[in-house]
Write a protein that holds these residues in place. Sequence first.
Motif, PDB file in Angstrom:
ATOM      1  N   THR A  59       1.725   1.577   1.836  1.00 17.44           N
ATOM      2  CA  THR A  59       2.803   1.306   2.778  1.00 17.44           C
ATOM      3  C   THR A  59       3.905   0.474   2.143  1.00 17.44           C
ATOM      4  O   THR A  59       4.920   0.226   2.779  1.00 17.44           O
ATOM      5  N   GLU A 103      -4.779   1.352   4.574  1.00 19.04           N
ATOM      6  CA  GLU A 103      -4.338   1.566   3.206  1.00 19.04           C
ATOM      7  C   GLU A 103      -5.417   1.058   2.250  1.00 19.04           C
ATOM      8  O   GLU A 103      -6.008   0.011   2.464  1.00 19.04           O
ATOM      9  N   VAL A 127       5.816   5.231   4.001  1.00 20.43           N
ATOM     10  CA  VAL A 127       4.560   5.403   3.280  1.00 20.43           C
ATOM     11  C   VAL A 127       4.837   6.173   1.996  1.00 20.43           C
ATOM     12  O   VAL A 127       5.659   7.100   1.986  1.00 20.43           O
ATOM     13  N   VAL A 137      -2.687   7.267   7.102  1.00 22.71           N
ATOM     14  CA  VAL A 137      -2.223   5.888   6.895  1.00 22.71           C
ATOM     15  C   VAL A 137      -0.902   5.684   7.635  1.00 22.71           C
ATOM     16  O   VAL A 137      -0.684   4.655   8.278  1.00 22.71           O
TER      17      VAL A 137
END
Lengths: 138, 178
Positions: free
Chosen positions: A121, B153, B128, B146
């Motif tokens: 992320t 993650e 992401v 995710v």
Amino acid sequence: MPQWFIRGLRRGIVTTRYPGHPDSSVSSLPSPPAFRSEALARPAHQRAAPRPFPPNPYGRGAAPSAATVADLLVAVCPSGALRRDGDTLVFDVGACTACGACRRAAPDAVVSSGEFELAATSRSALVKRIPMTAGAAA
Amino acid sequence: MTADIAIEERAAAELRREVARQFGRSLHIRTLDTGSCAACEQEIRLLAAPHYDLHRLGFFFTPAPRHADMLLVTGPMIRAFAVAASKTYEAMPEPKLVVATGACALGGVYPDDAFTYGRVDGVLPVDVWIPGCPPSPLALLQGLLVAVGRLAEKVSGLSFIARSPEGAHEDATAGGAA
């Protein structure tokens, strides 16, 4: 059409159960390398071979002669995923194409990580610092 | 300083919860090719094949950005495509996610190329990142999960340092040869 139906019944369910259960094909997937810290600072016994891919005309230069295994790995990486920062090898997982050039260049220092779940992320979470411990030979 | 980080982390956790609430059961994906070699597209196409079957997880492909919740971006973002990419992003309804797919999109293959931005976040805000060249369908699936907050993650906890039992032995032999 009837043959497809019968074949489908015979094969059963082929869909992976991935998030809940591990998939059987995971071991055959290409995966980024993992590095052995203690082997990175050793002197390189071979000169960096020419890049396996067509050379990138936009920089990063030709492969120089490498003093340590880490320098050799930096020189052979075709996608610029490796870089040396003092006594640390900086590995950008996001830039790695899992081509295997580093594993071929130094099989005793690089192994396959076997990881495929690499989504991040944040971009910085993909940049890994690998210490070159055990005797600074450089 | 630490208080700021705590506030940021709390906001991020809240955002993840909200994303999971909105997109956890159904998410429509628009793919965007910004100059990739189409290897990533091959793998994305395989997601809909019987073995991976992403529809069972509530993911669907849509041809229209107006119907899309997620932009799945491949390629190094060539400069000629930047306007089209930002228009596609603007056409999507809020809330929206952007997933950068493949080494090109992450800045790996063409970092200094004059005709590309080198990475997708030169133009679009990326949520992401999915590494791989190309990422396998399983890696893409993990990235999608995710992105919607259904899987944690994993890569930030990995060190990519190999610990081997035979390492000491190899040390000895290499030292002797040198």
